[in-house]
Design an enzyme around this catalytic site. Structure first.
Site, mmCIF file in Angstrom:
data_model
loop_
_atom_site.group_PDB
_atom_site.id
_atom_site.type_symbol
_atom_site.label_atom_id
_atom_site.label_comp_id
_atom_site.label_asym_id
_atom_site.label_seq_id
_atom_site.Cartn_x
_atom_site.Cartn_y
_atom_site.Cartn_z
ATOM 1 N N HIS A 1 2.363 -34.930 44.922
ATOM 2 C CA HIS A 1 1.724 -33.991 44.015
ATOM 3 C C HIS A 1 0.365 -33.566 44.544
ATOM 4 C CE1 HIS A 1 4.241 -36.190 40.745
ATOM 5 N NE2 HIS A 1 4.960 -35.264 41.361
ATOM 6 N N ASP B 1 10.612 -33.718 41.203
ATOM 7 C CA ASP B 1 10.289 -34.074 42.588
ATOM 8 C C ASP B 1 11.474 -33.848 43.517
ATOM 9 O OD1 ASP B 1 7.718 -34.758 41.869
ATOM 10 O OD2 ASP B 1 8.160 -36.887 41.624
ATOM 11 N N TYR C 1 -4.783 -44.091 37.192
ATOM 12 C CA TYR C 1 -5.373 -42.971 37.919
ATOM 13 C C TYR C 1 -6.646 -42.523 37.200
ATOM 14 C CZ TYR C 1 -0.239 -41.968 38.542
ATOM 15 O OH TYR C 1 1.114 -42.007 38.742
ATOM 16 N N LYS D 1 -8.349 -38.020 42.997
ATOM 17 C CA LYS D 1 -7.817 -39.181 42.283
ATOM 18 C C LYS D 1 -8.369 -40.470 42.871
ATOM 19 C CE LYS D 1 -3.455 -36.818 41.266
ATOM 20 N NZ LYS D 1 -2.001 -36.763 41.558
#
Length: 201
Positions: free
Chosen positions: A62, A169, A132, A72
């Site tokens: 991603h 995905d 995250y 992140k």
């Protein structure tokens, strides 16, 4: 907390001290000053996420439109996972290359992934938790993906674990397709944004 640069620029691995005793343990996976000293700017927290994954679950690759993108800072408070960063910045000296770090609830290592880079991981144990810290809130119109099974990326997924992927995905474009579609961030735009972040501190 120790910081280590990864082979892809603007990515770091952080290793905190773990303090065990007869009650359990204490650890600080994120430490602002240690982060700022390594990266060159403070981390702006826009959103915090948690995922729980079955063994073999793959999430990613991603990435987000940059600027502003979505940096992140990730760690694994339960279980174990293989974390992978993919350089998707067009024009980068390491475009298309990847770096991986084992994250688990023994060492509590963390990884920082700068804006414009791709991120993916595979859970190595049942009920693996990923935390995250994200620099920007989720923006569905600016979020994209690259297929994590793309042979051109040749990501180092364990061969002895059956991969579990979401439909999103599985149907994500391959790297060449994403490049042709103009979805990928530009390296120069990303570097200019990193400099802007440093100048603001």
């Amino acid at each position: 907390m120790q910081a280590r640069r990864l082979s892809i620029s603007h990515c770091f691995e952080f290793t905190p001290r773990v303090f065990p005793d007869h009650r359990g343990l204490f650890v600080a996976p994120y430490q602002e000053q240690g982060f700022a000293d390594a990266v060159g700017h403070r981390f702006r927290l826009g959103q915090a996420n948690t995922s729980v994954s079955r063994r073999g679950a793959i999430r990613g690759v991603h990435f987000a439109d940059t600027p502003p993108g979505q940096a992140k800072y990730v760690y694994c408070p339960r279980g174990a996972l293989l974390d992978i960063i993919v350089d998707l910045r067009v024009g980068s000296p390491t475009f298309g290359e990847s770096a991986s770090v084992l994250l688990d609830s023994t060492e509590y290592k963390a990884v920082y992934i700068a804006e414009g880079l791709g991120h993916a991981f595979m859970a190595l144990e049942e009920d693996t938790v990923m935390t995250y810290f994200c620099s920007e809130p989720y923006n569905p119109t600016g979020e994209h993906g690259v297929n994590p099974m793309d042979a051109d990326l040749a990501l180092s997924w364990p061969q002895d674990i059956e991969p579990l992927l979401s439909e999103k995905d599985t149907t994500a474009p391959y790297l060449k397709e994403a490049l042709e579609q103009g979805l990928l961030p530009q390296y120069d735009d990303c570097v200019a944004y990193y400099e802007k972040l440093r100048a603001a501190n």
